[in-house]
Design a protein around this motif. Structure first.
Motif, PDB file in Angstrom:
ATOM      1  N   GLN A 265       0.797  -1.216  -0.043  1.00 46.61           N
ATOM      2  CA  GLN A 265      -0.101   0.055   0.135  1.00 46.61           C
ATOM      3  C   GLN A 265       0.977   1.220   0.170  1.00 46.61           C
ATOM      4  O   GLN A 265       2.022   1.286   0.109  1.00 46.61           O
ATOM      5  CB  GLN A 265      -0.869   0.000   1.203  1.00 46.61           C
ATOM      6  CG  GLN A 265      -0.071   0.112   2.674  1.00 46.61           C
ATOM      7  CD  GLN A 265      -1.229   0.144   3.731  1.00 46.61           C
ATOM      8  OE1 GLN A 265      -2.353  -0.282   3.481  1.00 46.61           O
ATOM      9  NE2 GLN A 265      -0.765   0.420   4.935  1.00 46.61           N
ATOM     10  N   TYR A 477      -1.954   4.536  -9.734  1.00 42.57           N
ATOM     11  CA  TYR A 477      -3.015   4.847  -9.038  1.00 42.57           C
ATOM     12  C   TYR A 477      -3.644   6.095  -9.774  1.00 42.57           C
ATOM     13  O   TYR A 477      -4.034   7.098  -8.850  1.00 42.57           O
ATOM     14  CB  TYR A 477      -2.735   5.144  -7.373  1.00 42.57           C
ATOM     15  CG  TYR A 477      -1.694   6.227  -7.207  1.00 42.57           C
ATOM     16  CD1 TYR A 477      -2.378   7.566  -6.860  1.00 42.57           C
ATOM     17  CD2 TYR A 477      -0.279   6.235  -7.172  1.00 42.57           C
ATOM     18  CE1 TYR A 477      -1.254   8.555  -6.878  1.00 42.57           C
ATOM     19  CE2 TYR A 477       0.648   7.183  -7.091  1.00 42.57           C
ATOM     20  CZ  TYR A 477       0.066   8.310  -7.044  1.00 42.57           C
ATOM     21  OH  TYR A 477       0.952   9.444  -6.470  1.00 42.57           O
ATOM     22  N   GLU A 483     -11.622  13.075  -7.845  1.00 43.11           N
ATOM     23  CA  GLU A 483     -10.706  12.919  -6.921  1.00 43.11           C
ATOM     24  C   GLU A 483      -9.463  13.963  -7.194  1.00 43.11           C
ATOM     25  O   GLU A 483      -8.897  14.385  -6.043  1.00 43.11           O
ATOM     26  CB  GLU A 483     -10.128  11.367  -6.905  1.00 43.11           C
ATOM     27  CG  GLU A 483     -11.390  10.395  -6.553  1.00 43.11           C
ATOM     28  CD  GLU A 483     -10.765   9.009  -7.062  1.00 43.11           C
ATOM     29  OE1 GLU A 483     -11.485   8.090  -6.454  1.00 43.11           O
ATOM     30  OE2 GLU A 483      -9.938   8.805  -8.124  1.00 43.11           O
ATOM     31  N   THR A 532      -6.447   7.245   1.792  1.00 43.83           N
ATOM     32  CA  THR A 532      -7.244   6.475   1.411  1.00 43.83           C
ATOM     33  C   THR A 532      -7.695   6.475  -0.184  1.00 43.83           C
ATOM     34  O   THR A 532      -7.902   5.526  -0.857  1.00 43.83           O
ATOM     35  CB  THR A 532      -8.931   6.691   2.354  1.00 43.83           C
ATOM     36  OG1 THR A 532      -8.472   6.315   3.681  1.00 43.83           O
ATOM     37  CG2 THR A 532      -9.901   5.938   1.793  1.00 43.83           C
ATOM     38  N   MET A 533      -7.794   7.660  -0.491  1.00 41.81           N
ATOM     39  CA  MET A 533      -8.336   7.919  -2.053  1.00 41.81           C
ATOM     40  C   MET A 533      -7.261   7.472  -2.940  1.00 41.81           C
ATOM     41  O   MET A 533      -7.514   6.803  -3.852  1.00 41.81           O
ATOM     42  CB  MET A 533      -8.332   9.456  -2.265  1.00 41.81           C
ATOM     43  CG  MET A 533      -8.757   9.711  -3.450  1.00 41.81           C
ATOM     44  SD  MET A 533      -9.153  11.727  -3.635  1.00 41.81           S
ATOM     45  CE  MET A 533     -10.736  11.678  -2.703  1.00 41.81           C
ATOM     46  N   ASN A 535      -5.029   4.847  -2.160  1.00 41.75           N
ATOM     47  CA  ASN A 535      -4.945   3.437  -2.222  1.00 41.75           C
ATOM     48  C   ASN A 535      -6.131   2.944  -2.845  1.00 41.75           C
ATOM     49  O   ASN A 535      -6.117   1.686  -3.428  1.00 41.75           O
ATOM     50  CB  ASN A 535      -4.831   3.024  -0.780  1.00 41.75           C
ATOM     51  CG  ASN A 535      -3.300   3.020  -0.200  1.00 41.75           C
ATOM     52  OD1 ASN A 535      -2.372   2.510  -0.919  1.00 41.75           O
ATOM     53  ND2 ASN A 535      -3.061   3.824   1.175  1.00 41.75           N
ATOM     54  N   GLU A 536      -7.264   3.636  -2.702  1.00 37.49           N
ATOM     55  CA  GLU A 536      -8.505   2.998  -3.395  1.00 37.49           C
ATOM     56  C   GLU A 536      -8.357   3.225  -4.909  1.00 37.49           C
ATOM     57  O   GLU A 536      -8.822   2.095  -5.343  1.00 37.49           O
ATOM     58  CB  GLU A 536      -9.852   3.717  -2.839  1.00 37.49           C
ATOM     59  CG  GLU A 536     -10.297   3.328  -1.415  1.00 37.49           C
ATOM     60  CD  GLU A 536     -11.179   4.061  -0.751  1.00 37.49           C
ATOM     61  OE1 GLU A 536     -11.843   4.961  -1.726  1.00 37.49           O
ATOM     62  OE2 GLU A 536     -11.871   3.664   0.030  1.00 37.49           O
ATOM     63  N   HIS A 538      -5.673   3.001  -6.303  1.00 30.50           N
ATOM     64  CA  HIS A 538      -4.645   1.885  -6.752  1.00 30.50           C
ATOM     65  C   HIS A 538      -5.381   0.389  -7.154  1.00 30.50           C
ATOM     66  O   HIS A 538      -5.254  -0.296  -8.029  1.00 30.50           O
ATOM     67  CB  HIS A 538      -3.379   1.723  -5.764  1.00 30.50           C
ATOM     68  CG  HIS A 538      -2.927   0.389  -5.656  1.00 30.50           C
ATOM     69  ND1 HIS A 538      -2.079   0.002  -6.832  1.00 30.50           N
ATOM     70  CD2 HIS A 538      -2.573  -0.405  -4.766  1.00 30.50           C
ATOM     71  CE1 HIS A 538      -1.568  -1.144  -6.557  1.00 30.50           C
ATOM     72  NE2 HIS A 538      -1.940  -1.474  -5.461  1.00 30.50           N
ATOM     73  N   LYS A 539      -6.226   0.113  -5.990  1.00 26.55           N
ATOM     74  CA  LYS A 539      -6.893  -1.143  -5.807  1.00 26.55           C
ATOM     75  C   LYS A 539      -8.177  -0.933  -7.101  1.00 26.55           C
ATOM     76  O   LYS A 539      -8.278  -2.160  -7.885  1.00 26.55           O
ATOM     77  CB  LYS A 539      -7.741  -1.416  -4.600  1.00 26.55           C
ATOM     78  CG  LYS A 539      -6.668  -1.556  -3.335  1.00 26.55           C
ATOM     79  CD  LYS A 539      -7.827  -1.688  -1.984  1.00 26.55           C
ATOM     80  CE  LYS A 539      -6.628  -1.696  -1.175  1.00 26.55           C
ATOM     81  NZ  LYS A 539      -7.313  -1.725   0.480  1.00 26.55           N
ATOM     82  N   ARG A 540      -8.568  -0.144  -7.171  1.00 26.96           N
ATOM     83  CA  ARG A 540      -9.567  -0.064  -8.540  1.00 26.96           C
ATOM     84  C   ARG A 540      -9.113  -0.088  -9.724  1.00 26.96           C
ATOM     85  O   ARG A 540      -9.524  -0.983 -10.602  1.00 26.96           O
ATOM     86  CB  ARG A 540     -10.385   1.385  -8.432  1.00 26.96           C
ATOM     87  CG  ARG A 540     -11.328   1.746  -9.677  1.00 26.96           C
ATOM     88  CD  ARG A 540     -11.694   3.189  -9.375  1.00 26.96           C
ATOM     89  NE  ARG A 540     -10.688   4.210  -9.317  1.00 26.96           N
ATOM     90  CZ  ARG A 540     -10.852   5.287  -8.833  1.00 26.96           C
ATOM     91  NH1 ARG A 540     -11.801   5.586  -7.939  1.00 26.96           N
ATOM     92  NH2 ARG A 540      -9.823   6.322  -8.917  1.00 26.96           N
ATOM     93  N   GLU A 543      -8.029  -3.788 -10.079  1.00 29.77           N
ATOM     94  CA  GLU A 543      -9.370  -4.792 -10.376  1.00 29.77           C
ATOM     95  C   GLU A 543     -10.043  -4.671 -11.834  1.00 29.77           C
ATOM     96  O   GLU A 543     -10.168  -5.591 -12.662  1.00 29.77           O
ATOM     97  CB  GLU A 543     -10.302  -4.454  -9.424  1.00 29.77           C
ATOM     98  CG  GLU A 543     -10.064  -4.828  -7.972  1.00 29.77           C
ATOM     99  CD  GLU A 543     -10.959  -4.163  -6.916  1.00 29.77           C
ATOM    100  OE1 GLU A 543     -11.887  -3.309  -7.139  1.00 29.77           O
ATOM    101  OE2 GLU A 543     -10.795  -4.435  -5.919  1.00 29.77           O
TER     102      GLU A 543
END
Length: 545
Positions: A265, A477, A483, A532-533, A535-536, A538-540, A543
């Motif tokens: 992360q 990311y 954002e 949070t923004m 890392n989210e 990055h995950k988005r 996926e």
């Protein structure tokens, strides 16, 4: 975009594997697009290593960054030879270097941008993506065989993936380096080292030991007094230390987030344990009077004066500063003094080369896609900016006129041509008189090309740095427009507070017992929401791609 921590090979390998799959998504869609109406002037069998030449005379508009050191000249050999080799003329929209970014934004916003928009750095692209004004160039890589070949041969896919936007595409054709090119480090008075029987320090711990020995021999001197502190305090020094501690960057290259490969992360750079340790190291230098506290605020001129007058022996440096500033300064005051740029000292992150293998690059106006010459234009860009022959031409010029080749086939400047002082007194200048080695067209490539005009001393420095493993880039990311707008509101207060606290901790104005309180202050300025923004996002991206 290129400072990170690499101690966890398995985790890093997993990240790179994931990124490799990302690269395969969203690219080369021109295979499925109908480009039959856009091939006027294009070569049928264009391939990597092929000399591009349009099948009919073509002209493409280009935003031209007009450098004051070699002002635009329509009579340059570069233009006539380029047309002879490629059958392409360039219509220059010339903009002064000082106004380039602003003018580029105005032209793109008004829909008047030229087709080719070079000299663009990766972060600059974000502002233009949502408008649709810029072409998603990743969709057309199959038209650029030289670019694809270098990405594959040089294993540049992880770096390329850092350019991707939320849609999985990238909108910038970057300059590519086979090897990272790191320039900035410390310059050290080697005559003082010889006098004190000291070796050139290889690590930051050895830098400390060296400074202690200098202080013992010269108690009235601050051994290290630094420059490049305006507008960012200790801009270069903090960045060098940050990357040596495994962070993305600090000082003049402050990066809000750094990738933690072990935790998988992003963390806020200014709140990490590595950042704290870096500041503790600097605080130790200041407390023991090894580092001049004025280093964080003084002008470059004052730092140079202290060095010239032997009030200091160590200073931040790049290759040009050593040759153009420090040696002439010392020659005027102390002709026996010797000074050299040392390889970047090694820190906790290990023997790494922190420089990126990507450079500024080219945006292409989305209007180009509708041109009947679109395929030919992409082939032309691929040849000039990415083929070995095009890169040699842009840098060296024309064999027999601006350069010659020795028995081994290695190019060297013609005797009557000078650049960067290699042939002092020569009547002609490679940039000013011929238009080659122009920053709009000449960047990136193999080390022998990039380093061709380096002095033997600088080439030796680069050999040491090239022997070190390059740092892998962090995973992408990409933020969406909403954002990005929110993040822009958070970044300035966060960065300002990091800068302020950095000085306080380093100069001893704030005790490290207050570190947790400092982190809490960052949290009050939306640090956690920022992370949070990121890392989210990055995950988005993982996926989705």
């Amino acid at each position: 975009m290129f400072r990170r921590s690499w101690r966890h090979a398995a985790a890093a390998a997993a990240v790179l594997l994931a990124l490799s799959s990302v690269t395969a998504c969203g690219d080369d869609s021109s295979d499925s697009e109908d480009l039959s109406e856009n091939r006027v002037g294009a070569m049928e069998n264009y391939a990597a290593g092929t000399q591009f030449k349009a099948t009919e005379p073509l002209s493409f508009s280009v935003l031209y960054n007009n450098h004051p050191n070699y002002p635009l000249n329509e009579d340059w050999l570069f233009w006539t030879e380029l047309k002879s080799r490629t059958n392409v003329s360039l219509e220059k929209v010339a903009v002064p270097l000082s106004d380039y970014n602003q003018k580029r934004s105005l032209l793109i916003g008004a829909g008047d941008a030229p087709l080719l928009i070079p000299k663009t750095y990766p972060p600059d692209v974000h502002a233009y993506v949502s408008s649709g004004a810029i072409l998603p160039v990743s969709d057309y890589l199959d038209l650029m065989p030289n670019l694809k070949d270098k990405i594959e041969k040089w294993n540049l896919k992880p770096e390329i993936d850092t350019l991707r936007q939320q849609d999985g595409k990238f909108y910038l054709l970057p300059g590519l380096h086979e090897k990272p090119w790191h320039d900035y480090s410390l310059a050290v008075r080697t005559d003082i080292l010889e006098e004190l029987n000291l070796e050139v320090p290889k690590t930051w711990d050895e830098v400390y030991t060296m400074l202690k020995a200098m202080k013992a021999a010269y108690p009235d001197v601050y051994p290290f007094s630094d420059r490049w502190s305006q507008p960012n305090p200790a801009g270069n020094l903090l960045n060098l230390l940050a990357v040596s501690y495994g962070l993305e960057g600090a000082g003049w290259n402050f990066q809000h987030v750094s990738w933690n490969a072990q935790a998988q992360q992003f963390e806020y750079t200014g709140a990490t344990e590595q950042y704290k340790q870096m500041l503790q190291y600097l605080n130790k230098l200041v407390a023991e009077k090894l580092l001049d506290p004025e280093s964080f605020t003084q002008t470059d001129d004052l730092a140079r004066q202290k060095l010239a007058n032997s009030k200091s022996f160590v200073i931040s440096a790049n290759a040009q500063a050593v040759v153009n500033d420090y040696r002439p300064d010392l020659a005027a005051t102390n002709p026996k003094a010797k000074i050299t740029k040392i390889p970047l000292p090694i820190g906790p992150a290990g023997e790494i080369n922190p420089a990126s293998r990507l450079e500024n690059g080219m945006m292409i106006s989305s209007k180009a896609r509708d041109s009947e010459n679109f395929v030919a234009m992409m082939q032309f860009v691929d040849w000039l900016w990415y083929s070995d022959a095009g890169q040699e031409f842009a840098k060296w010029g024309v064999e027999g006129t601006t350069f010659v080749k020795d028995a081994a086939g290695k190019p060297k400047l013609a005797p009557e041509v000078d650049v960067v002082g290699l042939n002092p007194g020569a009547p002609k200048h490679l940039q000013k008189d011929f238009g080659f080695y122009n920053g709009v067209f000449a960047y990136g490539g193999k080390p022998e090309l990039v380093q061709a005009f380096f002095s033997p001393e600088e080439q030796e420095f680069q050999q040491v740095m090239n022997a070190r493993a390059p740092k892998s880039p962090p995973p992408p990311y990409p933020l969406n427009d909403e954002e990005r707008e929110q993040v822009s509101l958070w970044e300035t207060p966060l960065k300002d507070h990091v800068y302020q606290a950095t000085l306080q901790f380093v100069l001893g104005q704030r005790d490290f017992a207050e570190w947790d309180a400092y982190v809490a202050e960052l949290k009050s300025k939306n640090m956690d929401a920022y992370l949070t923004m990121v890392n989210e996002a990055h995950k988005r991206f993982q996926e989705k791609n």
